[in-house]
Design a protein around this motif. Structure first.
Motif, short mmCIF file in Angstrom:
data_model
loop_
_atom_site.label_atom_id
_atom_site.label_comp_id
_atom_site.label_asym_id
_atom_site.label_seq_id
_atom_site.Cartn_x
_atom_site.Cartn_y
_atom_site.Cartn_z
N HIS A 182 0.84 -1.19 0.00
CA HIS A 182 0.00 0.00 0.00
C HIS A 182 0.88 1.26 0.00
O HIS A 182 0.62 2.21 -0.74
N ASP A 183 1.93 1.24 0.83
CA ASP A 183 2.85 2.39 0.87
C ASP A 183 3.53 2.62 -0.48
O ASP A 183 3.68 3.76 -0.92
N ALA A 184 3.94 1.54 -1.13
CA ALA A 184 4.59 1.67 -2.44
C ALA A 184 3.61 2.27 -3.45
O ALA A 184 4.00 3.12 -4.27
N ALA A 185 2.36 1.85 -3.39
CA ALA A 185 1.35 2.42 -4.30
C ALA A 185 1.16 3.91 -4.01
O ALA A 185 1.12 4.73 -4.93
N ALA A 186 1.08 4.26 -2.74
CA ALA A 186 0.89 5.67 -2.37
C ALA A 186 2.07 6.53 -2.82
O ALA A 186 1.88 7.64 -3.32
N ARG A 187 3.27 6.01 -2.68
CA ARG A 187 4.46 6.78 -3.06
C ARG A 187 4.50 7.12 -4.55
O ARG A 187 5.14 8.09 -4.95
N LEU A 188 3.80 6.35 -5.37
CA LEU A 188 3.75 6.66 -6.81
C LEU A 188 3.14 8.04 -7.06
O LEU A 188 3.40 8.66 -8.10
N PHE A 189 2.35 8.53 -6.12
CA PHE A 189 1.61 9.78 -6.32
C PHE A 189 2.23 10.98 -5.61
O PHE A 189 1.66 12.07 -5.65
N LEU A 190 3.38 10.79 -4.98
CA LEU A 190 4.07 11.93 -4.38
C LEU A 190 4.39 12.94 -5.48
O LEU A 190 4.86 12.59 -6.55
N ASN A 191 4.11 14.19 -5.23
CA ASN A 191 4.36 15.28 -6.19
C ASN A 191 3.63 15.10 -7.52
O ASN A 191 4.12 15.56 -8.56
#
Length: 119
Positions: free
Chosen positions: A84-93
Motif C-alpha cells: 500500500h505504501d509503495a502504491a501511495a508513493r507513486l503519487f508523491l508530487n
C-alpha cells in the motif's frame, strides 16, 4: 503484486480558485500540467493496470430511488504495487495537486470478492 485504486480528489473551492486565475496563466499551467501528467503516465506505465480518467457528474442510488449528488471525486487510475505504501508513493508530487487544482489522491487496495475465484 496487488492492485490499488487511486482516486483524485478536488474541492469546489480549489476549482473556483483555478477558474478565477488569469486566463493566460491558467492556460499555461494547464499545458504544463497535461505534459507533466503524461510524463507521469509514461514513467509509471509498467504499474498502471487501468488508465482511468476524469469523472463526470454523480448520481446516487438508494432505497428511495435515484438522485443527483455531489462529491469531491474527480478522476481515477488503477496501479499495481507490492505494498500500500509503495502504491501511495507513486503519487508523491503528482501534477493533480502540484500543478492542477486537485487537493489530494487517495489510494486503496482492491480486495478480492469473498467466495469468488481470484483473478
Amino acid at each position: 503484486m496487488k492492485n490499488f485504486l487511486a482516486v483524485y480528489l478536488g474541492t469546489a473551492a480549489s476549482r473556483e480558485r483555478w477558474m478565477s486565475m488569469d486566463e493566460a496563466k491558467r492556460k499555461q499551467l494547464e499545458a504544463s500540467g497535461i505534459k507533466a501528467w503524461g510524463d507521469w503516465m509514461v514513467a509509471n506505465k509498467a504499474v498502471i493496470v487501468e488508465t482511468g480518467g476524469p469523472l463526470g457528474k454523480t448520481k446516487r442510488v438508494a432505497a428511495q430511488g435515484v438522485s443527483d449528488t455531489k462529491n469531491n471525486l474527480s478522476g481515477y487510475v488503477v496501479v499495481r504495487a507490492e505494498t500500500h505504501d509503495a502504491a501511495a508513493r507513486l503519487f508523491l508530487n503528482h501534477p493533480h495537486f502540484t500543478i492542477f487544482p486537485g487537493d489530494s489522491v487517495e489510494i486503496m487496495e482492491c480486495l478480492p470478492i469473498p467466495g469468488q475465484p481470484q483473478r
